[in-house]
Design a protein around this motif. Structure first.
Motif, PDB file in Angstrom:
ATOM      1  N   GLU A 172      11.735   5.490   7.411  1.00  0.00           N
ATOM      2  CA  GLU A 172      12.474   4.351   6.860  1.00  0.00           C
ATOM      3  C   GLU A 172      13.021   3.426   7.945  1.00  0.00           C
ATOM      4  OE1 GLU A 172      15.249   5.771   3.899  1.00  0.00           O
ATOM      5  OE2 GLU A 172      13.649   5.753   2.386  1.00  0.00           O
ATOM      6  N   GLU A 173      12.950   3.867   9.199  1.00  0.00           N
ATOM      7  CA  GLU A 173      13.324   2.989  10.307  1.00  0.00           C
ATOM      8  C   GLU A 173      12.200   2.014  10.650  1.00  0.00           C
ATOM      9  OE1 GLU A 173      14.602   5.324  13.618  1.00  0.00           O
ATOM     10  OE2 GLU A 173      16.397   6.075  12.598  1.00  0.00           O
ATOM     11  N   LEU A 174      10.999   2.287  10.159  1.00  0.00           N
ATOM     12  CA  LEU A 174       9.868   1.378  10.398  1.00  0.00           C
ATOM     13  C   LEU A 174      10.017   0.128   9.528  1.00  0.00           C
ATOM     14  CD1 LEU A 174       6.901   3.961  10.339  1.00  0.00           C
ATOM     15  CD2 LEU A 174       8.061   3.007  12.360  1.00  0.00           C
ATOM     16  N   ASP A 175       9.798  -1.034  10.113  1.00  0.00           N
ATOM     17  CA  ASP A 175       9.959  -2.291   9.375  1.00  0.00           C
ATOM     18  C   ASP A 175       9.022  -2.385   8.180  1.00  0.00           C
ATOM     19  OD1 ASP A 175      11.942  -3.188  11.044  1.00  0.00           O
ATOM     20  OD2 ASP A 175      10.599  -4.312  12.361  1.00  0.00           O
ATOM     21  N   ASP A 176       7.815  -1.843   8.314  1.00  0.00           N
ATOM     22  CA  ASP A 176       6.816  -1.959   7.247  1.00  0.00           C
ATOM     23  C   ASP A 176       7.076  -1.022   6.074  1.00  0.00           C
ATOM     24  OD1 ASP A 176       5.327  -3.948   8.518  1.00  0.00           O
ATOM     25  OD2 ASP A 176       4.164  -2.479   9.665  1.00  0.00           O
ATOM     26  N   VAL A 177       7.866   0.020   6.284  1.00  0.00           N
ATOM     27  CA  VAL A 177       8.131   1.011   5.228  1.00  0.00           C
ATOM     28  C   VAL A 177       9.314   0.555   4.378  1.00  0.00           C
ATOM     29  CG1 VAL A 177       8.846   3.379   4.731  1.00  0.00           C
ATOM     30  CG2 VAL A 177       7.177   2.937   6.541  1.00  0.00           C
ATOM     31  N   ASP A 178       9.086   0.467   3.082  1.00  0.00           N
ATOM     32  CA  ASP A 178      10.137   0.009   2.179  1.00  0.00           C
ATOM     33  C   ASP A 178      10.902   1.167   1.555  1.00  0.00           C
ATOM     34  OD1 ASP A 178       9.680  -2.850   2.362  1.00  0.00           O
ATOM     35  OD2 ASP A 178       7.756  -2.400   1.455  1.00  0.00           O
ATOM     36  N   SER A 179      10.216   2.264   1.250  1.00  0.00           N
ATOM     37  CA  SER A 179      10.898   3.424   0.677  1.00  0.00           C
ATOM     38  C   SER A 179      10.027   4.659   0.837  1.00  0.00           C
ATOM     39  CB  SER A 179      11.218   3.198  -0.808  1.00  0.00           C
ATOM     40  OG  SER A 179      10.019   3.049  -1.558  1.00  0.00           O
ATOM     41  N   VAL A 180      10.696   5.820   0.817  1.00  0.00           N
ATOM     42  CA  VAL A 180       9.988   7.102   0.876  1.00  0.00           C
ATOM     43  C   VAL A 180      10.511   7.965  -0.260  1.00  0.00           C
ATOM     44  CG1 VAL A 180       9.453   9.155   2.244  1.00  0.00           C
ATOM     45  CG2 VAL A 180       9.795   6.950   3.387  1.00  0.00           C
ATOM     46  N   LEU A 211       4.955  -2.426   2.711  1.00  0.00           N
ATOM     47  CA  LEU A 211       4.613  -3.828   2.450  1.00  0.00           C
ATOM     48  C   LEU A 211       4.513  -4.484   3.819  1.00  0.00           C
ATOM     49  CD1 LEU A 211       4.136  -6.135   0.492  1.00  0.00           C
ATOM     50  CD2 LEU A 211       6.608  -6.406   0.261  1.00  0.00           C
ATOM     51  N   SER A 212       3.279  -4.785   4.244  1.00  0.00           N
ATOM     52  CA  SER A 212       3.058  -5.190   5.629  1.00  0.00           C
ATOM     53  C   SER A 212       2.105  -6.378   5.746  1.00  0.00           C
ATOM     54  CB  SER A 212       2.497  -3.996   6.417  1.00  0.00           C
ATOM     55  OG  SER A 212       2.149  -4.365   7.729  1.00  0.00           O
ATOM     56  N   SER A 218       0.841  -1.195   0.000  1.00  0.00           N
ATOM     57  CA  SER A 218       0.000   0.000   0.000  1.00  0.00           C
ATOM     58  C   SER A 218       0.880   1.250   0.000  1.00  0.00           C
ATOM     59  CB  SER A 218      -0.957   0.018   1.209  1.00  0.00           C
ATOM     60  OG  SER A 218      -0.242  -0.077   2.416  1.00  0.00           O
ATOM     61  N   THR A 219       0.245   2.379  -0.224  1.00  0.00           N
ATOM     62  CA  THR A 219       0.972   3.646  -0.330  1.00  0.00           C
ATOM     63  C   THR A 219       0.284   4.714   0.516  1.00  0.00           C
ATOM     64  OG1 THR A 219       1.644   3.123  -2.594  1.00  0.00           O
ATOM     65  CG2 THR A 219       1.793   5.417  -1.934  1.00  0.00           C
ATOM     66  N   PHE A 220       1.085   5.485   1.242  1.00  0.00           N
ATOM     67  CA  PHE A 220       0.583   6.629   1.998  1.00  0.00           C
ATOM     68  C   PHE A 220       1.153   7.900   1.377  1.00  0.00           C
ATOM     69  CE2 PHE A 220       0.514   3.118   5.018  1.00  0.00           C
ATOM     70  CZ  PHE A 220      -0.734   3.247   5.622  1.00  0.00           C
ATOM     71  N   THR A 267      -0.540   1.390   9.455  1.00  0.00           N
ATOM     72  CA  THR A 267      -1.185   2.698   9.332  1.00  0.00           C
ATOM     73  C   THR A 267      -0.925   3.550  10.567  1.00  0.00           C
ATOM     74  OG1 THR A 267      -2.951   1.789   7.944  1.00  0.00           O
ATOM     75  CG2 THR A 267      -3.388   3.889   9.027  1.00  0.00           C
ATOM     76  N   ALA A 268      -1.060   2.942  11.750  1.00  0.00           N
ATOM     77  CA  ALA A 268      -0.843   3.671  13.005  1.00  0.00           C
ATOM     78  C   ALA A 268       0.606   4.148  13.114  1.00  0.00           C
ATOM     79  CB  ALA A 268      -1.200   2.782  14.195  1.00  0.00           C
ATOM     80  N   ASP A 269       1.558   3.279  12.745  1.00  0.00           N
ATOM     81  CA  ASP A 269       2.981   3.631  12.850  1.00  0.00           C
ATOM     82  C   ASP A 269       3.348   4.771  11.897  1.00  0.00           C
ATOM     83  OD1 ASP A 269       3.343   1.707  14.754  1.00  0.00           O
ATOM     84  OD2 ASP A 269       4.360   0.261  13.455  1.00  0.00           O
ATOM     85  N   VAL A 270       2.853   4.691  10.658  1.00  0.00           N
ATOM     86  CA  VAL A 270       3.176   5.720   9.662  1.00  0.00           C
ATOM     87  C   VAL A 270       2.585   7.069  10.087  1.00  0.00           C
ATOM     88  CG1 VAL A 270       2.750   6.511   7.304  1.00  0.00           C
ATOM     89  CG2 VAL A 270       3.476   4.161   7.715  1.00  0.00           C
ATOM     90  N   ARG A 271       1.321   7.071  10.467  1.00  0.00           N
ATOM     91  CA  ARG A 271       0.664   8.316  10.886  1.00  0.00           C
ATOM     92  C   ARG A 271       1.368   8.936  12.093  1.00  0.00           C
ATOM     93  NH1 ARG A 271      -4.073   9.635   8.668  1.00  0.00           N
ATOM     94  NH2 ARG A 271      -5.131   8.101   7.346  1.00  0.00           N
ATOM     95  N   SER A 272       1.687   8.101  13.070  1.00  0.00           N
ATOM     96  CA  SER A 272       2.331   8.576  14.281  1.00  0.00           C
ATOM     97  C   SER A 272       3.700   9.182  13.969  1.00  0.00           C
ATOM     98  CB  SER A 272       2.488   7.420  15.273  1.00  0.00           C
ATOM     99  OG  SER A 272       3.274   7.798  16.380  1.00  0.00           O
ATOM    100  N   THR A 273       4.466   8.517  13.114  1.00  0.00           N
ATOM    101  CA  THR A 273       5.814   8.981  12.767  1.00  0.00           C
ATOM    102  C   THR A 273       5.770  10.306  12.021  1.00  0.00           C
ATOM    103  OG1 THR A 273       6.627   6.697  12.669  1.00  0.00           O
ATOM    104  CG2 THR A 273       7.939   8.374  11.557  1.00  0.00           C
TER     105      THR A 273
END
Length: 287
Positions: free
Chosen positions: A273-281, A146-147, A129-131, A154-160
């Protein structure tokens, strides 16, 4: 500013016959109602200080390798589950992912472990998915994930993003400002004319050559459908080792941020990019 090459068969033929440079880009605006033979496409690519800062330390290089290996590990698990077979011959989707993994220097042991892991009962179900988000000073981000746990992701990305002063954007509000491109990264400086001829031999209809993120490297952008063919052209030039292919969102409207905003935006990217679920920004900063 970055050096770019835009190539079409028509302009190549005309340029070679006329003795002019095959890489001359006309000054006619891209918005012209009359289609040009060699149209200039995309704004100047953002290969400035952002990239230089990102590639500054060996630690970040190692982290990037680990992120790449982890990404393809998840992609392999997803392909085995969706294709119903751990056999890359019977499972075409898996075969394509393995091919891409090898092109990106993922070790064979990692590939085999991921295939084995996919056949175990407790292997997660991964989805892509993409944010989209906004940063400081007009910056925007496309966050590729990719999770196997959408709610956690979703919670981790929004919070970060929020914690670092950014703001989540509605779906589509950032994406329309980017073009999806095929991307081949090559760890050396490429000769323009050699690349042009190799691309023609590989039936690649469209390409752009620019300086890479690190000194002495190159990046070739192409139509997403021609990424594999472009990589074959690079292989034919003897430049396969260390080269990588992927799809990348390239901004149509680069933004130059102030020094302060640039540092804040880099902090957002690094944290994501430190989040395990995030592959690239991907971003639109030109500095």
């Amino acid at each position: 500013s970055s050096h770019r090459t835009t190539m079409k068969y028509a302009c190549v033929a005309i340029a070679l016959l006329s003795g002019a440079s095959a890489f001359t880009v006309p000054s006619t605006p891209a918005s012209s109602a009359v289609k040009q033979q060699c149209p200039s496409r995309l704004s100047p690519l953002f290969m400035g200080r952002a990239a230089a800062v990102r590639a500054a330390t060996k630690g970040k290089t190692d982290a990037k390798k680990a992120k790449t290996n982890g990404y393809y590990g998840k992609k392999i698990i997803m392909a085995v589950k969706q294709g119903g077979s751990p056999d890359p011959v019977a499972n075409r989707q898996l075969g394509e992912v393995i091919k891409a993994a090898k092109a990106n220097s993922v070790p064979t042991d990692n590939i085999n472990r991921a295939i084995k892991r996919a056949t175990e009962k407790d292997a997660g179900d991964f989805t892509e998915s993409t944010f989209e988000a906004y940063g400081h000073g007009g910056a925007s981000f496309i966050i590729n994930v990719l999770s196997d746990n959408a709610n956690r992701c979703t919670a981790d990305v929004r919070s970060t993003v929020n914690k670092n002063g950014g703001k989540m954007a509605e779906s589509g509000s950032v994406m329309f400002m980017y073009d999806l491109k095929g991307k081949v990264e090559v760890p050396t400086v490429i000769d323009e004319e050699e690349l042009m001829m190799a691309a023609i031999d590989a039936d690649v209809d469209d390409m752009e050559l620019t300086e890479g993120e690190e000194e002495g490297t190159s990046i070739v952008y192409t139509d997403p459908k021609e990424t594999g063919a472009m990589f074959e052209a690079i292989k034919a030039m003897g430049l396969e080792e260390g080269s990588k292919m992927s799809l990348s969102h390239v901004t149509k409207a680069p933004v130059e941020c102030t020094e302060e905003d640039f540092e804040k935006n880099m902090a957002i990217i690094d944290a994501l990019e430190e989040l395990d679920d995030v592959d690239s920004v991907e971003h639109n900063m030109s500095n």
